[in-house]
Design a protein around this motif. Structure first.
Motif, PDB file in Angstrom:
ATOM      1  N   GLY A  44      -7.742  -4.623 -19.184  1.00 48.57           N
ATOM      2  CA  GLY A  44      -9.182  -4.749 -19.378  1.00 48.57           C
ATOM      3  C   GLY A  44      -9.934  -3.610 -18.716  1.00 48.57           C
ATOM      4  N   ARG A  45     -11.251  -3.640 -18.852  1.00 48.51           N
ATOM      5  CA  ARG A  45     -12.122  -2.625 -18.240  1.00 48.51           C
ATOM      6  C   ARG A  45     -12.996  -3.312 -17.202  1.00 48.51           C
ATOM      7  NH1 ARG A  45     -13.064   2.400 -19.411  1.00 48.51           N
ATOM      8  NH2 ARG A  45     -12.007   2.235 -21.435  1.00 48.51           N
ATOM      9  N   HIS A  46     -13.037  -2.745 -16.000  1.00 53.74           N
ATOM     10  CA  HIS A  46     -13.650  -3.458 -14.895  1.00 53.74           C
ATOM     11  C   HIS A  46     -14.672  -2.612 -14.146  1.00 53.74           C
ATOM     12  CE1 HIS A  46     -10.911  -6.689 -15.706  1.00 53.74           C
ATOM     13  NE2 HIS A  46      -9.922  -5.812 -15.767  1.00 53.74           N
ATOM     14  N   ARG A  47     -15.426  -3.286 -13.283  1.00 53.17           N
ATOM     15  CA  ARG A  47     -16.569  -2.702 -12.604  1.00 53.17           C
ATOM     16  C   ARG A  47     -16.203  -2.300 -11.166  1.00 53.17           C
ATOM     17  NH1 ARG A  47     -21.279  -4.136 -15.292  1.00 53.17           N
ATOM     18  NH2 ARG A  47     -22.536  -3.957 -13.394  1.00 53.17           N
ATOM     19  N   LEU A  48     -17.191  -1.748 -10.466  1.00 52.08           N
ATOM     20  CA  LEU A  48     -17.046  -1.427  -9.047  1.00 52.08           C
ATOM     21  C   LEU A  48     -18.200  -2.046  -8.280  1.00 52.08           C
ATOM     22  CD1 LEU A  48     -15.632   0.213  -6.735  1.00 52.08           C
ATOM     23  CD2 LEU A  48     -17.374   1.966  -7.153  1.00 52.08           C
ATOM     24  N   ASN A  49     -17.895  -2.661  -7.157  1.00 52.01           N
ATOM     25  CA  ASN A  49     -18.911  -3.172  -6.247  1.00 52.01           C
ATOM     26  C   ASN A  49     -18.983  -2.222  -5.060  1.00 52.01           C
ATOM     27  OD1 ASN A  49     -20.801  -4.786  -5.057  1.00 52.01           O
ATOM     28  ND2 ASN A  49     -19.438  -6.491  -4.636  1.00 52.01           N
ATOM     29  N   LEU A  50     -20.124  -1.581  -4.897  1.00 48.86           N
ATOM     30  CA  LEU A  50     -20.291  -0.493  -3.929  1.00 48.86           C
ATOM     31  C   LEU A  50     -21.270  -0.910  -2.839  1.00 48.86           C
ATOM     32  CD1 LEU A  50     -19.445   2.554  -3.601  1.00 48.86           C
ATOM     33  CD2 LEU A  50     -21.528   3.123  -4.858  1.00 48.86           C
ATOM     34  N   HIS A  51     -20.945  -0.588  -1.586  1.00 47.68           N
ATOM     35  CA  HIS A  51     -21.848  -0.852  -0.461  1.00 47.68           C
ATOM     36  C   HIS A  51     -22.630   0.409  -0.117  1.00 47.68           C
ATOM     37  CE1 HIS A  51     -22.543  -4.354   2.091  1.00 47.68           C
ATOM     38  NE2 HIS A  51     -21.437  -4.878   1.595  1.00 47.68           N
ATOM     39  N   ALA A  52     -23.799   0.217   0.470  1.00 52.99           N
ATOM     40  CA  ALA A  52     -24.685   1.347   0.757  1.00 52.99           C
ATOM     41  C   ALA A  52     -24.063   2.356   1.712  1.00 52.99           C
ATOM     42  CB  ALA A  52     -26.016   0.839   1.317  1.00 52.99           C
ATOM     43  N   ILE A  53     -23.162   1.913   2.599  1.00 49.88           N
ATOM     44  CA  ILE A  53     -22.570   2.847   3.565  1.00 49.88           C
ATOM     45  C   ILE A  53     -21.570   3.795   2.919  1.00 49.88           C
ATOM     46  CG2 ILE A  53     -22.926   1.511   5.672  1.00 49.88           C
ATOM     47  CD1 ILE A  53     -20.058   0.428   5.326  1.00 49.88           C
ATOM     48  N   TYR A  54     -21.380   3.686   1.609  1.00 50.78           N
ATOM     49  CA  TYR A  54     -20.490   4.614   0.912  1.00 50.78           C
ATOM     50  C   TYR A  54     -21.272   5.751   0.262  1.00 50.78           C
ATOM     51  CZ  TYR A  54     -16.843   1.342   2.004  1.00 50.78           C
ATOM     52  OH  TYR A  54     -15.958   0.544   2.703  1.00 50.78           O
ATOM     53  N   ALA A  55     -22.496   5.977   0.756  1.00 50.59           N
ATOM     54  CA  ALA A  55     -23.301   7.109   0.294  1.00 50.59           C
ATOM     55  C   ALA A  55     -22.633   8.417   0.699  1.00 50.59           C
ATOM     56  CB  ALA A  55     -24.707   7.034   0.902  1.00 50.59           C
ATOM     57  N   GLU A  56     -22.858   9.434  -0.113  1.00 55.90           N
ATOM     58  CA  GLU A  56     -22.381  10.785   0.203  1.00 55.90           C
ATOM     59  C   GLU A  56     -23.603  11.674   0.403  1.00 55.90           C
ATOM     60  OE1 GLU A  56     -18.618  11.869  -2.179  1.00 55.90           O
ATOM     61  OE2 GLU A  56     -19.590  10.292  -3.371  1.00 55.90           O
ATOM     62  N   THR A  57     -23.840  12.036   1.644  1.00 54.58           N
ATOM     63  CA  THR A  57     -25.069  12.750   2.011  1.00 54.58           C
ATOM     64  C   THR A  57     -24.826  14.213   2.357  1.00 54.58           C
ATOM     65  OG1 THR A  57     -24.857  12.111   4.347  1.00 54.58           O
ATOM     66  CG2 THR A  57     -26.045  10.593   2.890  1.00 54.58           C
ATOM     67  N   GLY A  58     -23.628  14.709   2.092  1.00 46.91           N
ATOM     68  CA  GLY A  58     -23.347  16.109   2.387  1.00 46.91           C
ATOM     69  C   GLY A  58     -23.366  16.438   3.854  1.00 46.91           C
ATOM     70  N   GLY A  59     -23.113  15.468   4.688  1.00 39.44           N
ATOM     71  CA  GLY A  59     -23.107  15.690   6.128  1.00 39.44           C
ATOM     72  C   GLY A  59     -24.451  15.494   6.794  1.00 39.44           C
ATOM     73  N   ALA A  60     -25.511  15.339   6.008  1.00 35.40           N
ATOM     74  CA  ALA A  60     -26.840  15.130   6.596  1.00 35.40           C
ATOM     75  C   ALA A  60     -26.981  13.687   7.056  1.00 35.40           C
ATOM     76  CB  ALA A  60     -27.920  15.454   5.569  1.00 35.40           C
ATOM     77  N   LYS A  61     -27.728  13.492   8.143  1.00 36.24           N
ATOM     78  CA  LYS A  61     -28.011  12.159   8.633  1.00 36.24           C
ATOM     79  C   LYS A  61     -29.174  11.573   7.835  1.00 36.24           C
ATOM     80  CE  LYS A  61     -25.048  11.547  12.014  1.00 36.24           C
ATOM     81  NZ  LYS A  61     -24.055  10.443  11.991  1.00 36.24           N
ATOM     82  N   VAL A  62     -28.872  10.536   7.082  1.00 37.17           N
ATOM     83  CA  VAL A  62     -29.891   9.895   6.258  1.00 37.17           C
ATOM     84  C   VAL A  62     -29.979   8.436   6.675  1.00 37.17           C
ATOM     85  CG1 VAL A  62     -30.584   9.257   3.912  1.00 37.17           C
ATOM     86  CG2 VAL A  62     -29.423  11.448   4.325  1.00 37.17           C
ATOM     87  N   GLY A  63     -31.162   7.999   7.069  1.00 39.26           N
ATOM     88  CA  GLY A  63     -31.344   6.610   7.451  1.00 39.26           C
ATOM     89  C   GLY A  63     -31.105   5.695   6.272  1.00 39.26           C
ATOM     90  N   ARG A  64     -30.650   4.507   6.553  1.00 41.09           N
ATOM     91  CA  ARG A  64     -30.388   3.580   5.440  1.00 41.09           C
ATOM     92  C   ARG A  64     -31.663   3.226   4.684  1.00 41.09           C
ATOM     93  NH1 ARG A  64     -25.900  -0.697   7.920  1.00 41.09           N
ATOM     94  NH2 ARG A  64     -24.534   0.910   8.813  1.00 41.09           N
ATOM     95  N   ASP A  65     -32.778   3.299   5.356  1.00 45.61           N
ATOM     96  CA  ASP A  65     -34.043   3.029   4.672  1.00 45.61           C
ATOM     97  C   ASP A  65     -34.516   4.220   3.850  1.00 45.61           C
ATOM     98  OD1 ASP A  65     -34.432   4.520   7.010  1.00 45.61           O
ATOM     99  OD2 ASP A  65     -36.445   3.715   7.366  1.00 45.61           O
TER     100      ASP A  65
END
Length: 428
Positions: free
Chosen positions: A94-115
């Protein structure tokens, strides 16, 4: 140990017998497989790296979250995690989805607040999902953060801290809508918070009032349900919130009933060990539009073991099918085991969820319901027991074969090859 696979003639011959036996009960195995093929399980990204994320690599987990074990080869970055997921999807029919959490952001090494998170911080995930044909679901990450250190987020008495987490959840809803719009399939943005207290509180009402106000603020912005659907998730207790959880089942059930369209998440590991999610489904769906199932396996007071083909897993899928609830049920997985090969854990859990659903689809539901209505509970019991010995495994095998994925335990051969060729290189 290498696992052998039945030959195609063996698979087809066994299926022909199974198809005939099910037909004698009025069950169309082809229709059951067609229905199963339309179901997309949402795989949880956090099984691949023990809920670490990429915000602060190596930082300890906090907020009622704990992963045990140190099996070698966990994903250390997003590219490794996506590579591991690609293998898992190749092992699932079958074909399935992904459940992603916010902490899996890719910010290029920059510090980005969760807000301050924005869709561009998940651009690589979106490109990957497009290439693989995966929908994406999303979660705010309201744990493992200095502003969640005392175990309170959206129910925090400090307005400034509460505002930070409100803004984080608002940002996540917008990211979810971006995913849904870009991928052409609605993103379910699910809110779970760790808020609670270790010891018995004096004021149980105040935190719940604050949580309700926070949720009202978060959900105030109308988003197209074709792009984003909101869900809320309860829990009985967590590490550090053993005596009181703000977002209880009763709280969220009431909140969802009073907000039409809001999805209620039922996590199979978030209730008392004597409570069964399968027993709640028909009641809840009388009053809310949809449910989100987080299929897990509770063991005593631990909520997140790898899904097995247990009685409860089967009972949950039976309720979904028997009640005609499949169009109103979104199925995802939620467990993390670092004591065994993580890719195998994903695969075993997902295949068991799918097998349980196939078992439910292979029931002669109309016949069982008719026996029940006329009061022939003797025949109902006899038929239910006979179903346990039916050759459903032959149907599962041909389903896997037709979807060009490994049949039987032979999927582990591919996991072992990947472990030797890829995971071994990740050893410290």
């Amino acid at each position: 140990m290498t696992f052998t696979t039945p030959t195609p003639p063996q698979i087809e011959a066994a299926y022909a017998v199974a198809r005939e036996r099910y037909a004698a009960l009025g069950v169309d195995t082809e229709a059951a497989m067609a229905t199963l093929a339309a179901v997309s399980i949402s795989l949880h990204c956090w099984q691949g790296d023990d809920v670490g994320g990429f915000e602060n690599p190596g930082a300890p987990l906090e907020g009622g979250i704990a992963a045990t074990g140190n099996y070698p080869g966990k994903a250390r970055n997003a590219d490794e995690l996506r590579s591991d997921l690609d293998l898992v999807y190749r092992l699932l029919p079958g074909r399935h989805r992904l459940n992603l959490h916010a902490i899996y952001a890719e910010t290029g090494g920059a510090k980005v607040g969760r807000d301050e998170l924005r869709p561009e911080h998940f651009a690589a995930w979106l490109d990957w999902a497009k290439a693989g044909g995966h929908g994406i679901d999303f979660n705010p990450t309201c744990f493992s953060h200095p502003l969640a250190a005392d175990g309170l987020t959206l129910a925090h008495p400090d307005p400034a801290i509460r505002r930070f987490w409100i803004d984080h959840c608002i940002a996540c809803r917008r990211i979810g809508a971006h995913f849904g719009r870009a991928l052409g399939t609605p993103c379910i943005t699910n809110i779970w918070i760790p808020d609670g207290m270790k010891d018995t509180p004096v004021d149980r009402l105040g935190p719940r009032q604050r949580l309700r106000e926070s949720l009202d603020t978060i959900l105030a912005e109308p988003l197209d349900p074709a792009h984003n659907c909101d869900a809320v998730e309860a829990k009985l207790f967590g590490i550090g919130s053993e005596s009181y959880v703000v977002g209880s089942h009763e709280f969220y059930l009431g909140y969802a009933i009073n907000r039409p369209g809001l999805i209620l998440c039922l996590d199979t590991g978030h209730f008392h060990p004597t409570e069964l999610v399968s027993d709640k489904i028909s009641s809840v769906l009388l009053y809310v539009r949809d449910i989100l199932l987080h299929v897990s396996r509770g063991v005593r007071w631990d909520s997140d073991h790898v899904v097995t083909l247990s009685d409860e897993t089967q009972a949950i899928m039976q309720e979904v099918v028997r009640g005609g609830f499949l169009p109103r049920t979104h199925i995802g997985l939620d467990f993390f085991d670092a004591s065994i090969n993580r890719i195998a854990a994903w695969t075993i859990g997902a295949r068991n969820a799918l097998r349980a659903l196939l078992l439910a689809l292979l029931e002669p539901t109309d016949r069982l319901r008719e026996l029940e209505l006329i009061g022939d509970t003797t025949a109902r019991l006899a038929l239910l027991e006979e179903l346990k010995g039916m050759p459903w495994g032959a149907v599962w095998d041909v389903y896997c074969y037709r979807h060009d994925v490994p049949v039987g335990a032979s999927f582990l051969n591919e996991v072992r090859r990947y472990e030797a060729d890829v995971l071994a290189a990740r050893r410290p």
